[in-house]
Design an enzyme around this catalytic site. Sequence first.
Site, PDB file in Angstrom:
ATOM      1  N   CYS A  51       0.987  -1.340   0.056  1.00  0.00           N
ATOM      2  CA  CYS A  51      -0.250   0.412  -0.073  1.00  0.00           C
ATOM      3  C   CYS A  51       0.709   0.957  -0.560  1.00  0.00           C
ATOM      4  O   CYS A  51       1.563   1.389   0.721  1.00  0.00           O
ATOM      5  CB  CYS A  51      -1.023   0.073   1.207  1.00  0.00           C
ATOM      6  SG  CYS A  51      -2.040   1.487   1.508  1.00  0.00           S
ATOM      7  N   CYS A  54       1.648   4.546   4.153  1.00  0.00           N
ATOM      8  CA  CYS A  54       2.660   4.801   4.687  1.00  0.00           C
ATOM      9  C   CYS A  54       4.057   4.409   3.880  1.00  0.00           C
ATOM     10  O   CYS A  54       4.363   3.653   3.041  1.00  0.00           O
ATOM     11  CB  CYS A  54       2.313   4.264   5.903  1.00  0.00           C
ATOM     12  SG  CYS A  54       0.856   4.528   6.871  1.00  0.00           S
ATOM     13  N   CYS A 132      -7.626  -0.437   8.762  1.00  0.00           N
ATOM     14  CA  CYS A 132      -5.881   0.456   8.291  1.00  0.00           C
ATOM     15  C   CYS A 132      -6.140   0.778   9.853  1.00  0.00           C
ATOM     16  O   CYS A 132      -6.576   1.574  10.421  1.00  0.00           O
ATOM     17  CB  CYS A 132      -6.197   1.678   7.650  1.00  0.00           C
ATOM     18  SG  CYS A 132      -5.131   2.520   7.617  1.00  0.00           S
ATOM     19  N   GLN A 250      -7.214  19.918   8.904  1.00  0.00           N
ATOM     20  CA  GLN A 250      -6.185  19.449   9.404  1.00  0.00           C
ATOM     21  C   GLN A 250      -6.619  17.486   9.232  1.00  0.00           C
ATOM     22  O   GLN A 250      -7.788  17.441  10.236  1.00  0.00           O
ATOM     23  CB  GLN A 250      -5.655  19.639  10.091  1.00  0.00           C
ATOM     24  CG  GLN A 250      -4.335  20.904   9.708  1.00  0.00           C
ATOM     25  CD  GLN A 250      -5.210  21.794   9.430  1.00  0.00           C
ATOM     26  OE1 GLN A 250      -6.391  22.253   9.663  1.00  0.00           O
ATOM     27  NE2 GLN A 250      -4.423  22.553   8.982  1.00  0.00           N
ATOM     28  N   TYR A 277      -4.804  31.453   2.515  1.00  0.00           N
ATOM     29  CA  TYR A 277      -5.282  30.293   2.801  1.00  0.00           C
ATOM     30  C   TYR A 277      -5.710  29.539   3.446  1.00  0.00           C
ATOM     31  O   TYR A 277      -5.595  28.639   4.190  1.00  0.00           O
ATOM     32  CB  TYR A 277      -4.189  29.200   1.984  1.00  0.00           C
ATOM     33  CG  TYR A 277      -3.220  29.716   0.407  1.00  0.00           C
ATOM     34  CD1 TYR A 277      -3.389  30.104   0.188  1.00  0.00           C
ATOM     35  CD2 TYR A 277      -1.991  30.894   0.985  1.00  0.00           C
ATOM     36  CE1 TYR A 277      -2.951  30.256  -1.491  1.00  0.00           C
ATOM     37  CE2 TYR A 277      -1.272  31.295   1.035  1.00  0.00           C
ATOM     38  CZ  TYR A 277      -1.225  31.176  -0.789  1.00  0.00           C
ATOM     39  OH  TYR A 277      -0.536  31.005  -1.747  1.00  0.00           O
ATOM     40  N   GLU A 298      -9.931  32.316   1.189  1.00  0.00           N
ATOM     41  CA  GLU A 298      -9.620  31.571   0.587  1.00  0.00           C
ATOM     42  C   GLU A 298     -10.345  31.253  -0.956  1.00  0.00           C
ATOM     43  O   GLU A 298     -11.350  31.933  -0.821  1.00  0.00           O
ATOM     44  CB  GLU A 298     -10.222  30.621   1.762  1.00  0.00           C
ATOM     45  CG  GLU A 298     -11.116  29.007   1.250  1.00  0.00           C
ATOM     46  CD  GLU A 298      -9.827  28.332   0.705  1.00  0.00           C
ATOM     47  OE1 GLU A 298      -9.884  27.858   0.043  1.00  0.00           O
ATOM     48  OE2 GLU A 298      -8.517  28.538   1.645  1.00  0.00           O
ATOM     49  N   ASP A 349      -0.507  29.401   5.017  1.00  0.00           N
ATOM     50  CA  ASP A 349      -0.522  28.148   5.175  1.00  0.00           C
ATOM     51  C   ASP A 349      -1.362  27.391   3.967  1.00  0.00           C
ATOM     52  O   ASP A 349      -2.460  27.418   3.361  1.00  0.00           O
ATOM     53  CB  ASP A 349      -2.118  27.759   6.251  1.00  0.00           C
ATOM     54  CG  ASP A 349      -1.857  25.794   6.382  1.00  0.00           C
ATOM     55  OD1 ASP A 349      -1.157  24.994   6.111  1.00  0.00           O
ATOM     56  OD2 ASP A 349      -2.486  25.514   6.661  1.00  0.00           O
ATOM     57  N   CYS A 376       3.233  22.051   4.311  1.00  0.00           N
ATOM     58  CA  CYS A 376       3.583  20.656   4.716  1.00  0.00           C
ATOM     59  C   CYS A 376       4.667  19.953   3.426  1.00  0.00           C
ATOM     60  O   CYS A 376       4.628  18.751   2.819  1.00  0.00           O
ATOM     61  CB  CYS A 376       1.885  20.095   4.182  1.00  0.00           C
ATOM     62  SG  CYS A 376       1.555  20.919   1.728  1.00  0.00           S
TER      63      CYS A 376
END
Length: 422
Positions: A51, A54, A132, A250, A277, A298, A349, A376
């Site tokens: 998968c 991860c 999961c 989030q 954002y 936004e 962000d 991120c």
Amino acid sequence: MAVFCFGPLPQERARVRVSDVKQKYAVADLLQILSESPARAQPFCPVFGICGGCQVQHLAYSAQLRWKRDVVRNALERIGGLSGVDVDDTIGMSEPRAYRNKMSLVVNHRTTPPALGFYRQRSHDVVAIDRCPIVTPPLDAALSRLASLRDDATIAPVFDDARHVVARSAAASGDLVMTVTTPQPSRSTEAAAPALMREIPRLAGVANSFDLASENVILGRHHKQLAGEAEIEETVAGVRYRVSSASFFQVNVEMVERIFAFLEPSLSPAGRVVDLYCGIGTFSLYFAKHGWSVYGVEENLHAVAEAKANARRNGLLGHVRVEAGRVERLVGAPGLRAALHDAGVVFLDPPRKGADEVTLGAIATARVPLLWYLSCDPATLARDSKYLVANGYRPITVQPFDMFPQTGHVETLVRFEYCRGE
């Protein structure tokens, strides 16, 4: 030449087979680990390595946190040209499993009945799953129950034309909402919605998403509520949020709380902040709760509506103004330009692609004293940091947060101050 290969860990030696050679890098498959890292761990998911969800379950969690700090530091030095910048230790989770409050399942029509799962690494093949360990317990229970209902006479027709099943849970209540994505409005999902509500524990609402913009999108351009509630309530640090499957919110509530706690000492005394954002107002409302006057921007109209509704729900409408539009277009408009000149802080962000020079240039032109940049993606953060430093800002804190344990992703908050003319 860099060789990208899944499996080997830092400080390990491995034998690999090169499968593809590009101009500046190569891709390889792991054949054998020749010497193991002392930080190697036993993965806890049976489909890890197959998968694509991860990437680092085989690395001990303490080592994951150190590695992510190094990823941020290396990006700032190599891409941003910022040598000697201190990067603080990554702030991690108390328990780095069962944290993700949203899952987007792929419906695999190559099997009979269609299976649910996630994409295989570097592929659009689907790895079928019925559990999961990364998603929250309510989502894991929902996944397990959905997988068991694929042969049910009432539920099975839902999967016939479904592309994705998207679900979100709330830690505050344990409830979840679900959206089934189909190319066209789905009569089978509408017919089965009451049964889904009965069969899936804590399911508060079912929706249908349709009218796909492309073959690769997860949610369509239109939504129809089929049963129950469209939203569930989440509470983070005393702020109430109503969120749906489609909300820009989030996926790790614990780490949002830790980011809030990290920022809280800087929120006194209150002032004016521009939140670019801003999504559904996750950070805007937290700032407003501490007495700040917030100007949010936004581009997603649904998120703007949710931000305004959440401000009203928390009694903060007088502190929060949200404008709809693309940030890079609005920075030249009178409203946002004036807000930047009045602001003591800009909170930024952006999506994974980062900000752009138009936006960053407007912030620098306004000489906003403080910039809090939540990223991120270390690479785009480093690129944007290079521009900011060249235009009068200097980083005073670099703090990574492990928003996505067991993966290669890291969230980073950098606090910049304007120093030109000192």
